[in-house]
Design a protein around this motif. Structure first.
Motif, PDB file in Angstrom:
ATOM      1  N   GLU A  64       0.833  -1.206   0.000  1.00  0.00           N
ATOM      2  CA  GLU A  64       0.000   0.000   0.000  1.00  0.00           C
ATOM      3  C   GLU A  64       0.864   1.251   0.000  1.00  0.00           C
ATOM      4  N   GLU A  65       1.908   1.253   0.823  1.00  0.00           N
ATOM      5  CA  GLU A  65       2.828   2.396   0.860  1.00  0.00           C
ATOM      6  C   GLU A  65       3.504   2.583  -0.495  1.00  0.00           C
ATOM      7  N   LEU A  66       3.887   1.474  -1.118  1.00  0.00           N
ATOM      8  CA  LEU A  66       4.540   1.555  -2.431  1.00  0.00           C
ATOM      9  C   LEU A  66       3.592   2.160  -3.459  1.00  0.00           C
ATOM     10  N   ASN A  67       2.346   1.737  -3.474  1.00  0.00           N
ATOM     11  CA  ASN A  67       1.370   2.292  -4.415  1.00  0.00           C
ATOM     12  C   ASN A  67       1.222   3.799  -4.225  1.00  0.00           C
ATOM     13  N   GLU A  68       1.153   4.233  -2.976  1.00  0.00           N
ATOM     14  CA  GLU A  68       1.037   5.668  -2.690  1.00  0.00           C
ATOM     15  C   GLU A  68       2.278   6.420  -3.156  1.00  0.00           C
ATOM     16  N   LYS A  69       3.446   5.862  -2.862  1.00  0.00           N
ATOM     17  CA  LYS A  69       4.704   6.530  -3.209  1.00  0.00           C
ATOM     18  C   LYS A  69       4.852   6.647  -4.726  1.00  0.00           C
ATOM     19  N   ILE A  70       4.489   5.602  -5.467  1.00  0.00           N
ATOM     20  CA  ILE A  70       4.588   5.646  -6.932  1.00  0.00           C
ATOM     21  C   ILE A  70       3.678   6.727  -7.487  1.00  0.00           C
ATOM     22  N   SER A  71       2.483   6.870  -6.916  1.00  0.00           N
ATOM     23  CA  SER A  71       1.552   7.893  -7.410  1.00  0.00           C
ATOM     24  C   SER A  71       2.061   9.305  -7.134  1.00  0.00           C
ATOM     25  N   GLU A  72       2.960   9.458  -6.170  1.00  0.00           N
ATOM     26  CA  GLU A  72       3.538  10.774  -5.857  1.00  0.00           C
ATOM     27  C   GLU A  72       4.676  11.165  -6.799  1.00  0.00           C
ATOM     28  N   ILE A  73       5.257  10.198  -7.474  1.00  0.00           N
ATOM     29  CA  ILE A  73       6.389  10.478  -8.362  1.00  0.00           C
ATOM     30  C   ILE A  73       5.864  11.056  -9.673  1.00  0.00           C
ATOM     31  N   GLU A  74       6.321  12.249 -10.020  1.00  0.00           N
ATOM     32  CA  GLU A  74       5.797  12.938 -11.207  1.00  0.00           C
ATOM     33  C   GLU A  74       6.314  12.356 -12.515  1.00  0.00           C
ATOM     34  N   GLU A  75       7.534  11.840 -12.538  1.00  0.00           N
ATOM     35  CA  GLU A  75       8.138  11.326 -13.770  1.00  0.00           C
ATOM     36  C   GLU A  75       7.849   9.836 -13.940  1.00  0.00           C
ATOM     37  N   SER A  76       6.591   9.429 -13.767  1.00  0.00           N
ATOM     38  CA  SER A  76       6.280   8.002 -13.809  1.00  0.00           C
ATOM     39  C   SER A  76       5.381   7.636 -14.995  1.00  0.00           C
ATOM     40  N   GLU A  77       5.554   8.310 -16.122  1.00  0.00           N
ATOM     41  CA  GLU A  77       4.699   8.061 -17.289  1.00  0.00           C
ATOM     42  C   GLU A  77       4.771   6.606 -17.755  1.00  0.00           C
ATOM     43  N   ALA A  78       5.960   6.055 -17.869  1.00  0.00           N
ATOM     44  CA  ALA A  78       6.106   4.665 -18.325  1.00  0.00           C
ATOM     45  C   ALA A  78       5.485   3.702 -17.325  1.00  0.00           C
ATOM     46  N   CYS A  79       5.613   4.000 -16.056  1.00  0.00           N
ATOM     47  CA  CYS A  79       5.029   3.166 -15.011  1.00  0.00           C
ATOM     48  C   CYS A  79       3.497   3.206 -15.106  1.00  0.00           C
ATOM     49  N   GLU A  80       2.946   4.379 -15.365  1.00  0.00           N
ATOM     50  CA  GLU A  80       1.499   4.524 -15.530  1.00  0.00           C
ATOM     51  C   GLU A  80       1.030   3.777 -16.780  1.00  0.00           C
ATOM     52  N   MET A  81       1.814   3.855 -17.856  1.00  0.00           N
ATOM     53  CA  MET A  81       1.467   3.123 -19.074  1.00  0.00           C
ATOM     54  C   MET A  81       1.449   1.624 -18.804  1.00  0.00           C
ATOM     55  N   ALA A  82       2.419   1.141 -18.053  1.00  0.00           N
ATOM     56  CA  ALA A  82       2.485  -0.291 -17.724  1.00  0.00           C
ATOM     57  C   ALA A  82       1.238  -0.715 -16.952  1.00  0.00           C
ATOM     58  N   SER A  83       0.820   0.114 -16.001  1.00  0.00           N
ATOM     59  CA  SER A  83      -0.384  -0.207 -15.225  1.00  0.00           C
ATOM     60  C   SER A  83      -1.626  -0.216 -16.099  1.00  0.00           C
ATOM     61  N   PHE A  84      -1.649   0.621 -17.119  1.00  0.00           N
ATOM     62  CA  PHE A  84      -2.801   0.683 -18.019  1.00  0.00           C
ATOM     63  C   PHE A  84      -2.795  -0.475 -19.018  1.00  0.00           C
ATOM     64  N   ILE A  85      -1.613  -0.761 -19.595  1.00  0.00           N
ATOM     65  CA  ILE A  85      -1.514  -1.759 -20.667  1.00  0.00           C
ATOM     66  C   ILE A  85      -1.469  -3.189 -20.132  1.00  0.00           C
ATOM     67  N   CYS A  86      -0.728  -3.401 -19.049  1.00  0.00           N
ATOM     68  CA  CYS A  86      -0.601  -4.770 -18.517  1.00  0.00           C
ATOM     69  C   CYS A  86      -0.740  -4.786 -16.991  1.00  0.00           C
ATOM     70  N   PRO A  87      -1.924  -4.402 -16.484  1.00  0.00           N
ATOM     71  CA  PRO A  87      -2.094  -4.340 -15.021  1.00  0.00           C
ATOM     72  C   PRO A  87      -1.931  -5.687 -14.325  1.00  0.00           C
ATOM     73  N   GLN A  88      -2.267  -6.780 -15.009  1.00  0.00           N
ATOM     74  CA  GLN A  88      -2.147  -8.099 -14.389  1.00  0.00           C
ATOM     75  C   GLN A  88      -0.691  -8.409 -14.055  1.00  0.00           C
ATOM     76  N   TYR A  89       0.248  -7.754 -14.725  1.00  0.00           N
ATOM     77  CA  TYR A  89       1.668  -7.942 -14.476  1.00  0.00           C
ATOM     78  C   TYR A  89       2.211  -6.778 -13.640  1.00  0.00           C
ATOM     79  N   ALA A  90       2.084  -5.574 -14.155  1.00  0.00           N
ATOM     80  CA  ALA A  90       2.706  -4.397 -13.537  1.00  0.00           C
ATOM     81  C   ALA A  90       2.163  -4.087 -12.150  1.00  0.00           C
TER      82      ALA A  90
END
Length: 164
Positions: A64-90
Motif C-alpha cells: 500500500e505504501e509503495l502504491n502511494e509513493k509511486i503515485s507521488e512520483i511525477e516522472e512516472s509516465e512509463a510506469c502509468e502506461m504499464a499499469s494501463f496496458i498490462c495491469p495483471q503484471y505491472a
C-alpha cells in the motif's frame, strides 16, 4: 535504438572506472574490513537477505505504501502506461514485491527503482515491446550477437540463494 550499444557502452564505462585488484590486494581489502562489514559483504555475495519477517500484514502495508509513493512520483509516465496496458503484471503484488525486496522494504527506494525499471524498458525496447514478455524474436542481429558472446550468461543451475 539497439540494446547492444547501451549495454556494451555501460559495460565499457564500468570496466574503465572499475579498480584493478589483484588477488593479494583483494585479500588485504577483505581482511581490513570490520566483522560487520565483512558479514554484510558476504550476505551481498551470497544473496542472503536481512532478517525481515514477511508477515501478510507487513507485506500488505508495504505494498500500500509503495502504491502511494509511486503515485507521488511525477516522472512516472512509463510506469502509468504499464499499469494501463498490462495491469495483471505491472500491478501484481508478486511483481511489486521484487522491488520492495531489492530495496530491503525501503518504500521510497523501491518506488524509484520501479519507475526507473519501466523508463529503462521503454527506452531500450520502445513502447510497442516494453509492456509485454520479451523473447529472442524481439532482438535485432546486433543484440543476438552480443548475447551469444557471453556478456550475460544464465547458469545451468541455481546457487544457494536461488539465483540462476
Amino acid at each position: 535504438m539497439s540494446v547492444t550499444n547501451n549495454a556494451l557502452g555501460s559495460l565499457t564505462n564500468w570496466l574503465q572506472c572499475a579498480p584493478a585488484f589483484g588477488y593479494n590486494e583483494l585479500k588485504n581489502e577483505i581482511l581490513n574490513l570490520s566483522p560487520e562489514d565483512r558479514l554484510s559483504a558476504l550476505r551481498d555475495v551470497y544473496g542472503i537477505a536481512d532478517d525481515t519477517e514477511e508477515t501478510p500484514e507487513f507485506l500488505r502495508s508495504k505494498l500500500e505504501e509503495l502504491n502511494e509513493k509511486i503515485s507521488e512520483i511525477e516522472e512516472s509516465e512509463a510506469c502509468e502506461m504499464a499499469s494501463f496496458i498490462c495491469p495483471q503484471y505491472a500491478d501484481s503484488p508478486e511483481f511489486r514485491l521484487l522491488f520492495l525486496r531489492a530495496e530491503s522494504f525501503d518504500v521510497e527506494k523501491a518506488a524509484k527503482r520501479m519507475v526507473k525499471y519501466w523508463d529503462r524498458k521503454v527506452q531500450l525496447f520502445g513502447s510497442d515491446r516494453a509492456f509485454r514478455a520479451l523473447s529472442m524474436l524481439d532482438f535485432d542481429k546486433e543484440d543476438t550477437v552480443a548475447l551469444e558472446k557471453g556478456g550475460l550468461q544464465i547458469l545451468p543451475t541455481r546457487d544457494e540463494a536461488g539465483r540462476a
